[in-house]
Design a protein around this motif. Structure first.
Motif, PDB file in Angstrom:
ATOM      1  N   LYS A 101       0.567  -1.170  -0.192  1.00 42.56           N
ATOM      2  CA  LYS A 101       0.274  -0.431  -0.402  1.00 42.56           C
ATOM      3  C   LYS A 101       0.630   0.552   0.334  1.00 42.56           C
ATOM      4  O   LYS A 101       0.901   1.899  -0.487  1.00 42.56           O
ATOM      5  CB  LYS A 101      -0.739  -0.250   0.798  1.00 42.56           C
ATOM      6  N   ASP A 102       2.110   1.960   0.383  1.00 45.07           N
ATOM      7  CA  ASP A 102       2.929   2.412   1.059  1.00 45.07           C
ATOM      8  C   ASP A 102       3.830   2.900  -0.430  1.00 45.07           C
ATOM      9  O   ASP A 102       3.633   3.356  -0.911  1.00 45.07           O
ATOM     10  CB  ASP A 102       3.725   2.305   1.759  1.00 45.07           C
ATOM     11  N   LEU A 113       2.194   1.670  -3.221  1.00 46.16           N
ATOM     12  CA  LEU A 113       1.325   2.291  -4.369  1.00 46.16           C
ATOM     13  C   LEU A 113       1.219   3.599  -4.223  1.00 46.16           C
ATOM     14  O   LEU A 113       1.538   4.468  -5.241  1.00 46.16           O
ATOM     15  CB  LEU A 113      -0.133   2.166  -4.104  1.00 46.16           C
ATOM     16  N   LYS A 114       1.325   4.280  -3.375  1.00 43.82           N
ATOM     17  CA  LYS A 114       1.327   5.880  -2.485  1.00 43.82           C
ATOM     18  C   LYS A 114       2.620   6.508  -3.271  1.00 43.82           C
ATOM     19  O   LYS A 114       2.617   7.939  -3.828  1.00 43.82           O
ATOM     20  CB  LYS A 114       0.870   6.078  -1.676  1.00 43.82           C
ATOM     21  N   TRP A 142       1.403   6.502  -7.617  1.00 37.13           N
ATOM     22  CA  TRP A 142       1.180   7.361  -8.059  1.00 37.13           C
ATOM     23  C   TRP A 142       1.653   8.721  -7.605  1.00 37.13           C
ATOM     24  O   TRP A 142       1.728   9.630  -9.322  1.00 37.13           O
ATOM     25  CB  TRP A 142      -0.130   7.866  -6.763  1.00 37.13           C
ATOM     26  N   ASP A 178      -6.133  -3.668  -3.524  1.00 38.15           N
ATOM     27  CA  ASP A 178      -5.266  -3.148  -2.538  1.00 38.15           C
ATOM     28  C   ASP A 178      -4.727  -1.198  -3.252  1.00 38.15           C
ATOM     29  O   ASP A 178      -5.552   0.127  -3.434  1.00 38.15           O
ATOM     30  CB  ASP A 178      -3.538  -3.236  -2.590  1.00 38.15           C
ATOM     31  N   GLU A 180      -8.024   0.274  -4.156  1.00 37.17           N
ATOM     32  CA  GLU A 180      -8.710   0.848  -3.223  1.00 37.17           C
ATOM     33  C   GLU A 180      -7.243   2.161  -3.518  1.00 37.17           C
ATOM     34  O   GLU A 180      -7.849   4.060  -3.082  1.00 37.17           O
ATOM     35  CB  GLU A 180      -8.450   0.501  -1.966  1.00 37.17           C
ATOM     36  N   SER A 181      -6.377   2.277  -3.628  1.00 39.40           N
ATOM     37  CA  SER A 181      -4.963   2.898  -3.576  1.00 39.40           C
ATOM     38  C   SER A 181      -6.141   4.402  -5.123  1.00 39.40           C
ATOM     39  O   SER A 181      -6.183   5.488  -4.834  1.00 39.40           O
ATOM     40  CB  SER A 181      -3.990   3.251  -3.754  1.00 39.40           C
ATOM     41  N   GLN A 182      -6.759   3.737  -5.783  1.00 40.65           N
ATOM     42  CA  GLN A 182      -7.053   4.903  -6.837  1.00 40.65           C
ATOM     43  C   GLN A 182      -8.183   5.523  -6.819  1.00 40.65           C
ATOM     44  O   GLN A 182      -8.928   6.436  -6.906  1.00 40.65           O
ATOM     45  CB  GLN A 182      -7.832   3.767  -7.891  1.00 40.65           C
ATOM     46  N   THR A 229      -8.623   5.919  -3.196  1.00 43.66           N
ATOM     47  CA  THR A 229      -8.448   7.283  -2.588  1.00 43.66           C
ATOM     48  C   THR A 229      -7.860   8.545  -3.494  1.00 43.66           C
ATOM     49  O   THR A 229      -8.036   9.508  -2.577  1.00 43.66           O
ATOM     50  CB  THR A 229      -7.050   6.856  -1.551  1.00 43.66           C
ATOM     51  N   TYR A 288      -1.375  12.252   1.380  1.00 42.38           N
ATOM     52  CA  TYR A 288      -2.572  10.981   1.795  1.00 42.38           C
ATOM     53  C   TYR A 288      -3.326  11.023   3.024  1.00 42.38           C
ATOM     54  O   TYR A 288      -3.115  11.208   3.969  1.00 42.38           O
ATOM     55  CB  TYR A 288      -1.992   9.290   1.564  1.00 42.38           C
TER      56      TYR A 288
END
Length: 203
Positions: free
Chosen positions: A94-95, A97-98, A101, A134, A137-139, A141, A203
């Protein structure tokens, strides 16, 4: 009473194990996972991600297409991608992915920055259902954080395909050729566009 023969055998086994530990970094025994991202020029994305704490390695390559043994001269149907091996005890998917982006332009699926065409479009390749969840979900967010409709984000989320390692001269290009890399990155307008898109986004 333990015989000398048994003691000798145990010493040999211990010696072999000790040599293996010395020869193999402890990191090799840690849990590691893989992630594959496309985000324009692989030189830049590799350099952006490999310096993160918890990233074991980042390699440039090609993926997404059906062409076998693609090359830089011919990787039709593939995107330029980066395969990231990471220690999930230090940095989570998840991190990661941040960080992905904020190092791409999520509004452009016809290329990235000055690099145009199918091979430069942004894609998140997922290797299992957890990564897929994940990524989606990141998209969502990002959509909420930027206060835009989800459909304005043009990053595809697809299942991983075979990763083909790019030629050796592409690996760690930014480190091996800092002057060429910095000139390319600056002239391509990557950082100026990233600043315009993300600004002070958190975020």
């Amino acid at each position: 009473m333990i015989s000398m023969h048994k003691i000798f055998r145990r010493l040999i086994v211990f010696s072999i194990l000790l040599q293996l530990l010395i020869a193999c970094p402890l990191q090799a025994f840690a849990e590691s996972e893989e992630a594959i991202f496309a985000g324009g020029c692989f030189w830049c994305l590799e350099h952006d991600l490999e310096k993160l704490d918890g990233v074991v390695s980042a390699e440039s390559g090609y993926s997404g297409g059906d062409l076998i043994n693609p090359t830089y001269q011919d990787h039709s149907g593939h995107q330029e991608v980066v395969k990231v091996v990471f220690d999930s005890d230090i940095i989570s998917y998840k991190d990661l992915l941040k960080q992905y982006w904020v190092n791409i332009d999520p509004f452009d699926n016809n290329g990235q920055f000055c690099d145009r065409g199918y091979s430069y479009k942004p894609v998140i390749f997922t290797s299992n259902q957890e990564q897929k969840r994940d990524a989606k979900e990141s998209q969502e967010t990002i959509s909420v954080g930027l206060n835009i409709p989800l459909e304005q984000l043009k990053v595809d989320i697809v299942e991983s395909k075979v990763f083909w390692l790019a030629e050796n001269y592409h690996q760690d290009f930014a480190v091996k050729n800092p002057l060429k890399y910095n000139f390319y990155r600056s002239s391509c307008g990557r950082d100026n566009r990233l600043k315009k898109v993300w600004g002070e986004y958190k975020y």
